[in-house]
Write an enzyme that holds these catalytic residues in place. Structure first.
Site, short mmCIF file in Angstrom:
data_model
loop_
_atom_site.label_atom_id
_atom_site.label_comp_id
_atom_site.label_asym_id
_atom_site.label_seq_id
_atom_site.Cartn_x
_atom_site.Cartn_y
_atom_site.Cartn_z
N CYS A 199 5.69 6.92 4.37
CA CYS A 199 4.51 6.07 4.12
C CYS A 199 3.82 6.43 2.81
CB CYS A 199 3.51 6.19 5.27
SG CYS A 199 4.21 5.66 6.85
N HIS B 107 0.84 -1.19 0.00
CA HIS B 107 0.00 0.00 0.00
C HIS B 107 0.88 1.25 0.00
CE1 HIS B 107 -0.54 1.53 4.43
NE2 HIS B 107 0.69 1.13 4.24
N GLU C 271 -0.87 -3.24 11.78
CA GLU C 271 -0.09 -2.95 10.57
C GLU C 271 1.36 -3.39 10.79
OE1 GLU C 271 -0.67 0.87 8.07
OE2 GLU C 271 1.14 1.20 9.24
N ASP D 201 -5.23 -10.24 0.29
CA ASP D 201 -3.94 -10.93 0.43
C ASP D 201 -3.17 -10.92 -0.90
OD1 ASP D 201 -2.00 -12.39 1.86
OD2 ASP D 201 -2.75 -14.26 1.00
N HIS D 202 -1.90 -10.56 -0.81
CA HIS D 202 -1.04 -10.47 -2.00
C HIS D 202 -1.61 -9.50 -3.04
CE1 HIS D 202 0.94 -13.83 -0.08
NE2 HIS D 202 1.96 -13.64 -0.87
N HIS E 255 5.04 0.41 -0.32
CA HIS E 255 5.74 -0.47 0.63
C HIS E 255 4.68 -1.49 1.06
CE1 HIS E 255 3.83 2.56 3.19
NE2 HIS E 255 3.88 1.69 4.19
N HIS F 94 3.07 -4.60 4.21
CA HIS F 94 2.97 -5.08 5.59
C HIS F 94 2.43 -6.50 5.63
CE1 HIS F 94 3.75 -1.10 7.21
NE2 HIS F 94 2.80 -0.59 6.45
#
Lengths: 137, 137, 137, 137, 137, 137
Positions: free
Chosen positions: A35, A16, A126, A81-82, A41, A43
């Site tokens: 950020c 994100h 996060e 996810d992914h 980047h 998480h």
């Protein structure tokens, strides 16, 4: 029957960027610092889903947590996810994917899935240091 | 003097995509599945840096772990944290950023920073379930 | 190519009783105390499977850890999870299910599953305080 | 019989100050910074004791970890827990209580307690980020 | 005086089987799947006991957590640890030992032990992913 | 806008002694046992700071947790980390540094730092087993 809260932990790994498209790039950089990095980047998110209700006298459960897991994975985790939370997730379209905004979106998806129990709390980590929680208010 | 191993834990949050640019898209999808998702995903990486040596009789340390932390953050973590490992990191240019390839790259950066101790092990967690370690061989 | 160790974490929940059927009940009680309780007790076991090898230049992996997970779950975890280690597991027939004996049995099952990598270490946690590891010797 | 390593985790909470009495106060401050604070600070230490040996065919254990725990608590932890490592511990008299020096002292105490197994590794965490390990060399 | 909640974490290792004796075997299998396995399975349970009250001006405690630990171990944990929750625990006689039913039973035992504080929350982890909490309603 | 709670985790390492200076030494020993040891002991404290409020529509945050971290470190953690809680901390002068009294002191320092959000919960871990929480009542 006693009123108990049962909690299931789930995870998803996503990219994100904290970014408000209504603001200028300079303003985004000023507000969000690293950020807001344009190339993303990511998480390892952890989501705790808590549902409450009276214990069912037949099953001894508030809600079968295996069933809850499957429902939340199918309806929500499979979309996160992914994935890239800014680009790939219709549920977050137009939303700045801060943890706060993600957890509120999750509430809307999960709340209808937990009958006859009631969704009473979501927690979203996060990182190991930063976490949000929401109770639907 | 006794020979001891001292370990410092560091973290970075990054986006990546498991992708071998020498292969076709179809082959990348076949090999890497959702980890090849084109819009990236990401992780909270944990890196454990282990250095070994005789205990210094003056300091009682193998190596000052605060100093080790600062050196690794300056030379390595600052290039990885809140970045895209495929696009933003010259140290990984042309490299498929699997955990295995990342940890080998980290070795090359950290090994010269730890004198008079010796770098003896790196561990890198991509998730709580998946981890790699490397001892420089 | 560099030689790296990759580790996958798996879990299973099982009942057992530390009991040597070649000994008398009194001797079993003396040796094993509450761990010999006749009606069983149980644990959330954690198994860490570590495989080593050169990094494959095409995939960037030592071994696909998703593939490793599926193989170990099919061949081993499916026989241990939600089972009684003294009564239900042919792989442990006639064996006192201490963590030491369990981890040696696991080695025999997993070692043939990890080619072209090599199984180099298993760690098995019985509780957060007690753990064994085995490297095949 | 297979050769296995069994590990027991123990904890103690202690005050200390990283301080070399052979150096001046200025030199101690320069070397150790806030860790040299004269009025002490403290930690929740975690000690992992690993012993190795062939599995005993009667017990199925390398060494009864409950027995190991009791021996280490009596001989070592009872001298460290809720104590000042600079002032109260004869085993550390004259020693700068860095993690490195503490773990070497622990080796000397624990090694004679683990027969017929052999002490093969100690790990000592001072914080969740800083850890040392020693194998008796 | 300020009103504070103090929490103590305890653990027990037990075997169980999710099983409602009022239902047929087929119905138990349908409802509970592998958790109904007839030869039992087991868990490392974690119980968090939270008591609330005004800070005692003499001790600075809501309740001495060492005292709380000893009382809960004597009255409750000693009956659960290394036991079979379906067969061995009079406190659970006739009860399907789901986490929900276990935590409600624990409340009844612990609530009278914590005066002059008040028991305000119990959390029980069956695994790292599944947890229940109860506040006495 | 939805009302969300955001939490930041911080740590500090300190020495202390549970001791009420208004009582005799004998009474302190009786009440507090080894926690009253005169030469101090210490802990790795973990503090979780939770702030609540409506999500800011511009930032998507309740409060920037990086900003919260810097403010709490400057105003509070810098006074506690690597210090003696009985001797060195004006904020605790004359106070018996139990976790209960520490967390109430922390509330007074942090509450004015979190506008426009509201401080709604503090959790303080002294060890992995003992924890207190406070909501300002």
């Amino acid at each position: 029957m006693p009123y108990v809260t049962a909690t299931r932990r789930l995870t998803f790994n996503a990219a994100h960027r904290v970014h408000n498209p209504a603001l200028s790039d300079a303003e985004n950089t000023r507000l969000f610092g690293p950020c807001n990095h344009p190339n993303w980047h990511g998480h390892n998110y952890v989501l705790e889903v808590s549902v409450s209700g009276e214990i069912d006298p037949v099953s001894g459960y508030v809600l079968d947590l295996g069933l809850l897991k499957r429902r939340v994975e199918e309806s929500l985790i499979s979309q996160l996810d992914h994935r890239n939370l800014n680009l790939d997730v219709p549920l977050l379209a137009g939303t700045n994917p801060t943890s706060e905004n993600i957890v509120v979106m999750c509430w809307g998806v999960i709340a209808p899935l937990v009958a006859p129990a009631t969704l009473t709390r979501l927690r979203l980590w996060e990182t190991e240091n930063n976490q949000v929680e929401y109770d639907g208010r």
